[in-house]
Design an enzyme around this catalytic site. Sequence first.
Site, mmCIF file in Angstrom:
data_model
loop_
_atom_site.group_PDB
_atom_site.id
_atom_site.type_symbol
_atom_site.label_atom_id
_atom_site.label_comp_id
_atom_site.label_asym_id
_atom_site.label_seq_id
_atom_site.Cartn_x
_atom_site.Cartn_y
_atom_site.Cartn_z
ATOM 1 N N GLU A 121 -31.129 -26.213 50.618
ATOM 2 C CA GLU A 121 -32.038 -26.617 52.175
ATOM 3 C C GLU A 121 -31.186 -28.439 51.690
ATOM 4 O OE1 GLU A 121 -35.891 -27.529 51.359
ATOM 5 O OE2 GLU A 121 -36.755 -25.166 50.426
HETATM 6 P P1 P53 Z 1 -41.482 -29.907 56.053
HETATM 7 C C1 P53 Z 1 -41.624 -33.210 50.150
HETATM 8 C C2 P53 Z 1 -40.291 -34.022 49.978
HETATM 9 C C3 P53 Z 1 -38.986 -32.674 49.975
HETATM 10 C C4 P53 Z 1 -39.188 -31.879 50.121
HETATM 11 O O1 P53 Z 1 -40.571 -30.410 54.778
HETATM 12 C C5 P53 Z 1 -40.088 -31.131 50.567
HETATM 13 C C6 P53 Z 1 -41.470 -32.083 50.526
HETATM 14 C C7 P53 Z 1 -42.791 -30.736 50.921
HETATM 15 O O2 P53 Z 1 -43.018 -31.272 52.154
HETATM 16 O O3 P53 Z 1 -40.846 -29.643 51.450
HETATM 17 C C8 P53 Z 1 -38.968 -29.047 51.633
HETATM 18 O O4 P53 Z 1 -41.252 -28.958 56.050
HETATM 19 C C9 P53 Z 1 -39.962 -27.505 51.167
HETATM 20 C C10 P53 Z 1 -39.662 -26.757 52.669
HETATM 21 C C11 P53 Z 1 -39.989 -27.796 53.318
HETATM 22 C C12 P53 Z 1 -39.133 -28.383 53.568
HETATM 23 O O5 P53 Z 1 -38.809 -29.239 52.121
HETATM 24 O O6 P53 Z 1 -43.154 -30.862 55.040
HETATM 25 O O7 P53 Z 1 -39.103 -26.622 49.457
HETATM 26 O O8 P53 Z 1 -40.997 -25.255 52.442
HETATM 27 O O9 P53 Z 1 -40.586 -27.165 54.512
HETATM 28 C C13 P53 Z 1 -39.919 -30.033 53.914
HETATM 29 O O10 P53 Z 1 -41.455 -31.487 56.784
#
Ligand code: P53
Length: 496
Positions: A394
């Site tokens: 990611e």
């Molecule tokens: P969103 C926190 C910090 C880093 C990654 O996040 C995180 C989170 C949780 O919010 O989550 C990951 O959608 C996760 C995904 C998520 C993505 O990062 O809050 O593995 O499910 O959607 C982005 O902007």
Amino acid sequence: MTLRKDFLWGGAVAAHQLEGGWNAGGKGPSVADVMTAGANGVERQITDGVIDGLNYPNHEAIDFYHRYKEDLKLFADLGLNCFRTSIAWTRIFPKGDELEPNEEGLQFYDDLFDECLANGIEPVITLSHFEMPYHLVTEYGGFRNRKLIDFFVRFAEVVMKRYKNKVKYWMTFNEINNQANFNRDFAPFTNSGLKFTDSDNREQVMYQAAHYELVASAKVVELGHQINPDFEIGCMIAMCPIYPATCKPEDMMAATVAMQRRYWFADVHVRGHYPAYLKAYFNRKKFNLDITDEDLSALEKGCVDYIGFSYYMSFAIKDQADQTDRVHLHGDIDEHGYQRELGAPAFDYLEDSDLVKNDYVKASEWGWQIDPMGLRWSMSWFYERYEKPLFIVENGFGAVDEVEPDGSIHDQYRIDYLEAHIKAMKDAVEFEGVDLMGYTPWGFIDLVSAGTGEMKKRYGMIYVDKDNEGNGTLDRSEKDSFAWYHDVIKSNGENL
Ligand code: P53
């Protein structure tokens, strides 16, 4: 050194954030199905079951459940050679404690993986991505209960056997270390199905749940290798490196301890045992943890093959004795009665109150600090520490997109972010000799934000017409970043 010839260029999503169909095909409710939509700075609410009239954005999400065939064609047009998604545990075991799986759910993923392979796209599968059965929360207290190990292993065994000729790359628990932020409700609930009472020692409960997850993960790694020796099974760590805010020795030590509290999970996954610093911590805190000799032997036998990790941002920290300039990246500080001795030699870390702003980098609209060099630093740190292949599963930039009158979307800011991070990733390969398996940017098709439940916090190269309130046609269209990423993949990262 250049990227591997068989480099996995893909995109990443999670079942609950794009599938929708939350109660279709025999699916049971998951923890994601009882979380309402929040907003920037407004936390999502975790409700007691699904309550009529509230907005639960994951229930429909972007309706991938019904549209995956057309979407896969678009993913192939984008040029992906892999697709990271998760299997919704609740499609396979709707409540989580059944003995027999739900055939309709199994068939859905058979069809989905067939469609991927027909389009030349290799599935990369997370077993548990913030979507455990809600029933396991209400009946068992989530992963605070040892029984969850067996439920998870049963689920994993069923899907690994079923898809053993379709899926080669697996990960066990998504961002297992988010729950290091145990004073807030979000991560313990999404990671582990934990809901706290006032009398709980949150930190101890978190360590217990994480221990059971690590044992479950290790058992699944061992079992997976028996099911198919070609499987590559990784962990998944949310990597936000924590820098010392200054070169003051106390800041350096505070950063080192903070890194231990956030990343010990990776030590156990990769090395198969608890590190000395954590045993010392457990002793000092007098935690009463259920860790058996059988558990420790399971951990040793189930070391992961690679380290999957997400990277969005970096953090910075100051010694706790220095209380000035404290900001907090996750909302307001909440106290939970935690008292710390300021300047104490232990440098205890509380993620929800100790992080400070880094003035050397800019932040996104959601306060996520943009730091491509931090990706290179992270890769270097992981690789020198573990000497295992890395997989960036990611990375991405959550931003508000404007649709022009002709339907085009000029997301140069997203291209800039991704380009800078891909450059940094290539530098880590070239200059630090890191062995990197692949790169799958997050939410390459717009989907529901995990943290806020918004649609407006978009990461995609593919736009999805839907707003925060749930209105929109759900039509898909290409943003400028689509053609750009296509070219990046085609040139194996040479044309940025
Ligand atoms: P969103 C926190 C910090 C880093 C990654 O996040 C995180 C989170 C949780 O919010 O989550 C990951 O959608 C996760 C995904 C998520 C993505 O990062 O809050 O593995 O499910 O959607 C982005 O902007």
